[in-house]
Structures are given as C-alpha cells and as structure tokens.
Write an enzyme that holds these catalytic residues in place. Sequence first.
Site, mmCIF file in Angstrom:
data_model
loop_
_atom_site.group_PDB
_atom_site.id
_atom_site.type_symbol
_atom_site.label_atom_id
_atom_site.label_comp_id
_atom_site.label_asym_id
_atom_site.label_seq_id
_atom_site.Cartn_x
_atom_site.Cartn_y
_atom_site.Cartn_z
ATOM 1 N N ASP A 367 36.673 32.183 32.487
ATOM 2 C CA ASP A 367 36.534 32.970 33.725
ATOM 3 C C ASP A 367 37.436 32.390 34.824
ATOM 4 O OD1 ASP A 367 34.913 34.243 36.144
ATOM 5 O OD2 ASP A 367 34.140 35.212 34.346
ATOM 6 N N ASP A 368 37.097 32.682 36.041
ATOM 7 C CA ASP A 368 37.871 32.281 37.222
ATOM 8 C C ASP A 368 38.220 30.779 37.196
ATOM 9 O OD1 ASP A 368 38.956 32.278 39.719
ATOM 10 O OD2 ASP A 368 37.178 33.006 40.762
ATOM 11 N N ARG A 444 35.151 36.980 50.963
ATOM 12 C CA ARG A 444 35.321 35.916 49.972
ATOM 13 C C ARG A 444 36.714 35.276 50.114
ATOM 14 N NH1 ARG A 444 35.368 35.279 43.433
ATOM 15 N NH2 ARG A 444 33.881 33.581 43.337
ATOM 16 N N TRP A 478 38.361 42.098 34.150
ATOM 17 C CA TRP A 478 39.126 42.563 35.317
ATOM 18 C C TRP A 478 38.176 42.602 36.510
ATOM 19 C CZ3 TRP A 478 43.963 45.816 34.912
ATOM 20 C CH2 TRP A 478 44.379 46.319 36.147
ATOM 21 N N ASP A 479 38.268 41.587 37.354
ATOM 22 C CA ASP A 479 37.305 41.440 38.455
ATOM 23 C C ASP A 479 37.860 42.072 39.740
ATOM 24 O OD1 ASP A 479 35.029 40.612 39.751
ATOM 25 O OD2 ASP A 479 35.205 38.506 39.178
ATOM 26 N N CYS A 527 34.649 44.597 36.205
ATOM 27 C CA CYS A 527 33.701 43.758 36.943
ATOM 28 C C CYS A 527 34.059 43.911 38.410
ATOM 29 C CB CYS A 527 33.864 42.308 36.483
ATOM 30 S SG CYS A 527 32.886 41.122 37.419
ATOM 31 N N ASP A 549 25.904 40.325 38.835
ATOM 32 C CA ASP A 549 25.905 38.859 38.849
ATOM 33 C C ASP A 549 24.484 38.321 38.787
ATOM 34 O OD1 ASP A 549 28.573 38.433 38.825
ATOM 35 O OD2 ASP A 549 28.761 37.763 40.899
HETATM 36 C C1 DGJ Z 1 32.417 37.712 40.355
HETATM 37 C C2 DGJ Z 1 31.968 38.087 38.973
HETATM 38 O O1 DGJ Z 1 30.957 39.036 39.035
HETATM 39 C C3 DGJ Z 1 31.501 36.815 38.254
HETATM 40 O O2 DGJ Z 1 31.020 37.154 36.984
HETATM 41 C C4 DGJ Z 1 32.639 35.837 38.164
HETATM 42 O O3 DGJ Z 1 33.643 36.341 37.330
HETATM 43 C C5 DGJ Z 1 33.171 35.554 39.554
HETATM 44 N N1 DGJ Z 1 33.487 36.748 40.273
HETATM 45 C C6 DGJ Z 1 34.391 34.666 39.482
HETATM 46 O O4 DGJ Z 1 34.954 34.476 40.702
#
Ligand code: DGJ
Length: 730
Positions: A367-368, A444, A478-479, A527, A549
Amino acid sequence: MPIIFDEKQMMWNLIAKDTSYIIHVNALGYLAHVYWGKKITEPSVRNLLNHGARPGNYGSEEKSDQYYLLDSLPQEYPSYGDSDFRSPAFESYYRDGSSLTTLKYKSFEIIKGKKPLHGLPATYVEDSSEAQTLFITVSDEKTGLTVVLSYTAYEEYDVITRNARIDNNSGEPIRIQRALSMSVDMDETGFDVITLHGTYCRERSIERVPMQHGEFSISSALGSSGHYSNPFLALSTKNADEETGRVYAFSFVYSGNFLMSASVSQRNMTRVSAGINPLDFSWLLEAGESFQTPETVMVFSDQGLGKMSRTFHRLYRKRLCRGKYRDAERPVLTNTWEAVYFGIDTEKLLSIAETAQKVGIELFVLDDGWFGSRDDDMRSLGDWYVDRKKLPQGLKPLTDAVQEKGMQFGLWFEPEMVNPDSDLYREHPDWCIHVQDRKKTLIRNQLMLDFSRDEVCGNITSQITEILKSVPVRYVKWDYNRYMTQTGSAALPPERQRETAHRYMLNVYRMMDTLTARFPDILFEGCAAGGGRFDPGILYYMPQIWASDNTNAASRIRIQYGTSLVYPAVTMGAHLSYHPWCEKNSLMSLDMRCKVAMSGNFGCELDLSLLDEEDKELVKKQIAYYKSIRHLVQFGDLYRLVSPFESNHASWMFVSEDKMEAVVFYFVLIGEYSMPGIRVKLQGLDGRTTYRVENGEVYTGEELMYSGLQIDYGSSPFLGFCFQLHAAEE
Ligand code: DGJ
C-alpha cells in the site's frame, strides 16, 4: 421483441423481462411518460395516460398549444422556460439572452443492442440480441437545438437504461446550464424514498423517509460521487420490504458531481430525475457540437428490495464490470496499510509475506509509502518512483520473493493527487485544481491534480506505466483521498471554468481506460479514503472497490449490508483487521470477524506475522473455508434476511444460480447472552429440493424458507453463525 412501436397510438412499449416502460407523443407533439411498472403487453394510451381528467386541470386539453399547460403532463425530458413549473431536466441560455426551450417530438429509431457512450462508462451488451435501444429525437423549433433521448431495454436483465445527448444544431454557441440524464413523471404519490447516506468510515447507511409534496434530493458537489450520498435513489410503496412491494430504483453511472431528486407536484405526480449536478456546472456548446450525459440504470421490482438488488447485481456483475477478472474468482489478499502504514522495510514485508503464504493468501499488496520520500502523508504524491531509502534495490527483490512464495504482487497508487511537497508540484505549480489568486485548501495535506488538462493526465499515465512495466504487478489499488475545492483550471478560459469538474471526470475515465487496456492482466481495485467513490462509473473500469476504511466488523456489517442494496458482493473489498478498529478481545470473535469479511472480497489488513500460533491457525482455516464458498459469495444471488439497520442482528445468504447450494451468514453486532434461540427463515432456495445443512440435518427448501431453521444457543455470548447448504443426493 423488447421495444414495440404502436404507430396508431404513437406509443413505444419498452419491454424487459417483467417490466414495461411506455412513452407516447401527444397530439401537440410533446413526449409523455405513460407508464413504468409490471409488464403490460397490450397497453392503451387513453387508459394509462389519464391526465386530462385531473381536477383543476384547466387549459390542458391537447387541442391548443396556447392553452396547454405542460405542468399537468407526465413528461420524459422536461425543459425549463415553458409551462412546466416543476424542476426541469434541461436548461440552456441562447445568444438572445433567453433561456426558454420547448422540446417537441421529431423522429425515432430502434436498433438492436446498445451503443457505447462516448467517453463515459455505461452498461453494455455482448450480443446485440440482449437488448434493443430506442432513440427519440426532440427539438426546439425556434433554436434548432436537438436532444436525443436514448432508452435501452435489457430483456433478460430486466432493466431500462437512459441517457440524453444534446446536439447543438442551432448554428450558434449555446450555454448549457443543466443537462440531466433522465427524468420520469409517475402518475402516483405516497412513496417512500430510499437512499444510501454516509460519511468517512460510515458509508452507505440505508435511509428511508416518506415523500411529501415538495422536493427531496441527494447530491454531490465534492468532485466525486463522495462518501455523503451514493448516486442511488429508490421509490418504494409503503409496504415494500425485502420480498414484497413495488420499488422503482435509479442508479447513476457517474463518479463526479451528481444530483438525484424526487418531488411530488401540486398535481399529485411524482417526478424523479438524475444527472450531473447543475451547481457550478455549465457547458459552452459550439455550433455543431454535442454534449453526452451519463447513463442512469432504472430497475422496477414488484418483489421488494431483494429483487431490485439482485437485478442490479446481475447487470453490474455481467454488463458493467469488464475484463479478465469480471467472471474470475477474486484472490484473497493481504494489504500492508494497517500492518506497517508508512514504515515500509523489505525485511518486515518479507516476514508478513511468509506468514501470508502459510495461511493461504494469494495476493500481497504493498500500500501507500513505497515511492518518492513518502514517510508520512505530507509529501511525494505525484512522484511515482521507488523510494530507494526504503527499498534500496527497488521493487524487484520484493516482487521476486512474493512470486517465489506462489503469490501475486499488488501496488498502491493515488494518481489524481499531488502534495505541495513533491517534485511534480515544484515543477508545475499550476497543475492542480485551483482558482487564480485564491487560497488552495489542503485536505490530507494534498491538492488535486488538474486532470481536465491532457498534459497532466499524460504525465501521470506515463509515470504509472513505467512502474507497472518494471515489475510483474497483478493488482493495482487506485486511491483518491480528498474532495475538490476551489474548482477551476489554469488551462481553461473564463467562460469554460464551470466545465472543470466534468472535464476532470472525463479525463480520469480516459486514463482509467488507457491503463486498464494497457495492462489487461492487472486486477484494479478502486478506493477513495475508504468507500468515497463506490459507484457504477468506477466499476466499469475496476471490478472491485474498497468498501470502507472502517474494518470494525460490527460497523462493516452495516456498511456491507447498505452497499448490497445496489452493488454485488464481488465488487466489495472486505478485510480482517486488528488495529485500530478491532481489539483482539472485541466482542466480535476473530472467527465472526472473518465471516463478515468473507461476505465480500476477503482479505487481511494486519501484520499477519504478529498473530500468535492459535490465531494463525484460525485465519488459515477461515481462508480455506472462504475458498470453499467464494464462488457463492462472488457469483451467487444475494438474499438479505435480517437488517442491521432495524435490530442488533443481521443475516444474509448467497444462493447458487442453479439453487443447488447456498451459504447463510447470521451476525449479532453486540454479543447477546442467554439467547432463547433463533429461527431464521431462508430465501431463494428451491422449495422442492432437499438440502443438507452443514451439521448433517436434512430439510426441504420449503421448510427452510417458510418455517425456517431453528438455531439454539446456550448461555455463552451469541455472536452469530455461518453454514452451507447443499442439495442432498437422492
Ligand atoms: C486511504 C485508503 O482507504 C486506505 O486503505 C489506505 O490505502 C490509505 N488511503 C493509504 O494512504
């Protein structure tokens, strides 16, 4: 033959499996809505469209246009400025300063199948025999402006879809102020309106209120469909529940700003409309240009909300989602976010991967935190190259190790965003959405990239392509973690600033199209700060979306139940976690928490390497169990049995298409003691088939559905259960 044209009555009957949708051109040339509901094979306009008899309906005889009040006519695509006083579907300004449009019937065409929507996501056909499409052209005589209304009747899927295209045949530029995708006037009142309200970590709660005279609307001006209101609205009769009652449902296939409204007029008609939110929107349409509105999917159910949902589910699974993974069982994944957050180091990741392999995980997702200098959420969005401090040899050693363990590798991106502290922003400070000389609100710590500009999309597409070509990635998350504020683009002229949000969306779709086509073997998951862009538009490009989340199982029961109103389980990412939402000793046992996550695309969102041996064994067993039922969860029919919005309990079941097997889930949100026993009435089985329950007992489908299954519990806290049913051998 799904669309029947009756020339004598100037009427089209769009027939889906159990549904009719009937349109008529009246004597003055206006397009009237006649009927939508249970199938009628031989309708008569006079009987169905009885508006002339409405009391107080002065001046509405169809003899003279001058005395005719459109306010009394149930319409198909009402425009602003004439004699309809309700909310219009269309409004535009002309060069002479007027904003009056009067749309009258011009022509029609019926084709087999369905055409793709230019630049927009939409449901599709695989074979032209699956549906027919009716195009009705209406136009404004004075200006020559033309609207092509498009209606598709899906025979087997039992769905009508609609959209409108505005063609500027006026010879002059016009400014569109409002161009909704559809509007329908029903000659009935007394409905309840059902919507999916939410916020971050509480997505898609079911809300239901009675309609009154006046207008009810849900909308988004967030730049995305957003957490607050899902682009879905349904009207139901008062008695409608999961199995009975009439429901008229609308799902808007778009991921940007939307408006959906339902209103009851003084003449007791109910109007529903859906489209791009007219707030901060306008579109300068040059002579000869067209504007295409997004699609609305319309479902009628005469068997309550259950049938409505199953209709959406089938269509969205089969004719909205696309690509290699549409019909494939989705992998069980583990995601590093709640395990390590930004604290990525190869050794830690490898120890998680090792346990992941042992418990049966199929996909390892980083992830991130792997790119730029992303040590926290203050920086580096926009800089899509590997952080060599954290991963000195790049991604390759990690992807190799993951592959050696027999798992696939997945990677996180947030393509549409930029941090002011990034190389990209330093180089191109005007590449973000903003209004000149105004503050730029940070959410953010980030800004949105101005995707209305082709060069911005092009840059990010190339950066992502490089990474995806460099290592064998089989999954992309893909967030999208903020909303649009101070909406404007440095590249658009003043008269086009209000086009920014829609142009942004069109280019996001184009980029999604490019990348998903370029990498057909990659499973994409949408996402947006959890489930903030869970909509049919995204599903067209990405067949699954992270639902929230909030991975606390009790909250998830509600989130997944609400989401299931429109979206099938196979589209919902659902993970088991510990931290921060679930404590190890939470009332919902590890076993039950796994069962909640199993009602979607199961995954883990925790540091698996930290589990004690007992829990590792339990998770391993749960994953094995999930693999034995995932075909039912992902491709079976959903029946909701008990609503968590009405009690402390929740229950649902998935039944295979041939009704030979099923799996039933029952949950208690907060554990209850000394339960007297529970009788759960199943649905969707074949009454005459005998089923063997997991504990060996045998019952007929009739007995299980009508009398129910008794579950007795002792004095230990009752948390729920899950069991399978199989048709018993003769
Ligand atoms: C928000 C997403 O909903 C989370 O699952 C995670 O990927 C974070 N961003 C990462 O910054």
